[in-house]
Motif scaffolding. Structure first.
Motif, PDB file in Angstrom:
ATOM      1  N   LEU A 128     -12.603 -12.414  45.176  1.00  0.00           N
ATOM      2  CA  LEU A 128     -13.916 -13.015  44.939  1.00  0.00           C
ATOM      3  C   LEU A 128     -14.710 -12.186  43.936  1.00  0.00           C
ATOM      4  O   LEU A 128     -15.352 -12.723  43.029  1.00  0.00           O
ATOM      5  CB  LEU A 128     -14.698 -13.128  46.246  1.00  0.00           C
ATOM      6  N   PHE A 129     -14.681 -10.869  44.102  1.00  0.00           N
ATOM      7  CA  PHE A 129     -15.378  -9.994  43.166  1.00  0.00           C
ATOM      8  C   PHE A 129     -14.780 -10.099  41.768  1.00  0.00           C
ATOM      9  O   PHE A 129     -15.507 -10.115  40.769  1.00  0.00           O
ATOM     10  CB  PHE A 129     -15.346  -8.542  43.642  1.00  0.00           C
ATOM     11  N   CYS A 130     -13.445 -10.147  41.689  1.00  0.00           N
ATOM     12  CA  CYS A 130     -12.794 -10.254  40.375  1.00  0.00           C
ATOM     13  C   CYS A 130     -13.185 -11.547  39.673  1.00  0.00           C
ATOM     14  O   CYS A 130     -13.406 -11.553  38.455  1.00  0.00           O
ATOM     15  CB  CYS A 130     -11.278 -10.169  40.527  1.00  0.00           C
ATOM     16  N   PHE A 131     -13.291 -12.643  40.414  1.00  0.00           N
ATOM     17  CA  PHE A 131     -13.716 -13.912  39.812  1.00  0.00           C
ATOM     18  C   PHE A 131     -15.138 -13.813  39.294  1.00  0.00           C
ATOM     19  O   PHE A 131     -15.430 -14.237  38.178  1.00  0.00           O
ATOM     20  CB  PHE A 131     -13.601 -15.058  40.826  1.00  0.00           C
ATOM     21  N   LEU A 132     -16.031 -13.234  40.095  1.00  0.00           N
ATOM     22  CA  LEU A 132     -17.428 -13.100  39.686  1.00  0.00           C
ATOM     23  C   LEU A 132     -17.553 -12.197  38.458  1.00  0.00           C
ATOM     24  O   LEU A 132     -18.270 -12.517  37.503  1.00  0.00           O
ATOM     25  CB  LEU A 132     -18.265 -12.551  40.840  1.00  0.00           C
ATOM     26  N   ALA A 133     -16.833 -11.091  38.450  1.00  0.00           N
ATOM     27  CA  ALA A 133     -16.896 -10.170  37.312  1.00  0.00           C
ATOM     28  C   ALA A 133     -16.237 -10.771  36.077  1.00  0.00           C
ATOM     29  O   ALA A 133     -16.724 -10.577  34.956  1.00  0.00           O
ATOM     30  CB  ALA A 133     -16.227  -8.849  37.684  1.00  0.00           C
ATOM     31  N   ALA A 134     -15.154 -11.514  36.256  1.00  0.00           N
ATOM     32  CA  ALA A 134     -14.445 -12.095  35.106  1.00  0.00           C
ATOM     33  C   ALA A 134     -15.308 -13.123  34.389  1.00  0.00           C
ATOM     34  O   ALA A 134     -15.285 -13.188  33.153  1.00  0.00           O
ATOM     35  CB  ALA A 134     -13.136 -12.729  35.564  1.00  0.00           C
ATOM     36  N   THR A 135     -16.076 -13.914  35.130  1.00  0.00           N
ATOM     37  CA  THR A 135     -16.934 -14.893  34.458  1.00  0.00           C
ATOM     38  C   THR A 135     -17.988 -14.190  33.607  1.00  0.00           C
ATOM     39  O   THR A 135     -18.291 -14.640  32.505  1.00  0.00           O
ATOM     40  CB  THR A 135     -17.607 -15.836  35.464  1.00  0.00           C
ATOM     41  N   GLY A 136     -18.526 -13.090  34.093  1.00  0.00           N
ATOM     42  CA  GLY A 136     -19.494 -12.333  33.305  1.00  0.00           C
ATOM     43  C   GLY A 136     -18.888 -11.686  32.080  1.00  0.00           C
ATOM     44  O   GLY A 136     -19.470 -11.698  30.993  1.00  0.00           O
ATOM     45  N   VAL A 137     -17.689 -11.129  32.227  1.00  0.00           N
ATOM     46  CA  VAL A 137     -17.026 -10.458  31.101  1.00  0.00           C
ATOM     47  C   VAL A 137     -16.638 -11.472  30.026  1.00  0.00           C
ATOM     48  O   VAL A 137     -16.812 -11.217  28.828  1.00  0.00           O
ATOM     49  CB  VAL A 137     -15.795  -9.667  31.600  1.00  0.00           C
TER      50      VAL A 137
END
Length: 102
Positions: A12-21
């Protein structure tokens, strides 16, 4: 190393961070074109549009991320002590407005 809830929280964190990156990648492309003197081109319009789309996705995903994280962290609690936390503040509303303006 991680149990199933730990892996879920990590993804879940990786998905949230990936959208920002990914959104920042498109913003960087637009700013590099601005630095070259290319202000209103098709490439810049597309990059800013993609940035706003990823900003919008991240704004919608953030409250969902915190809700799912609270469920996963309290999954092993006994009945009646499980928790669902929903957080929506003025920061999300501001970013949502910015994404809609862009």
């Amino acid at each position: 190393m991680f149990d199933s809830s730990g892996k879920s929280i990590y993804f879940l964190f990786c998905f949230l961070a990936a959208t920002g990156v990914i959104g920042l990648y498109f913003l960087r492309r637009a700013f590099s074109n601005f630095a070259k003197g290319e202000l209103f081109t098709l490439s810049n319009s597309r990059d800013l549009k993609l940035f706003s789309i990823f900003l919008f996705i991240q704004t919608l995903a953030k409250p969902l991320h915190f809700s799912l994280t609270s469920i996963l962290l309290s999954m092993n609690h006994p009945a009646g002590q499980k928790m669902l936390s929903v957080s929506l503040g003025s920061g999300e509303i501001k970013v949502f407005s910015l994404a809609m303006i862009l």
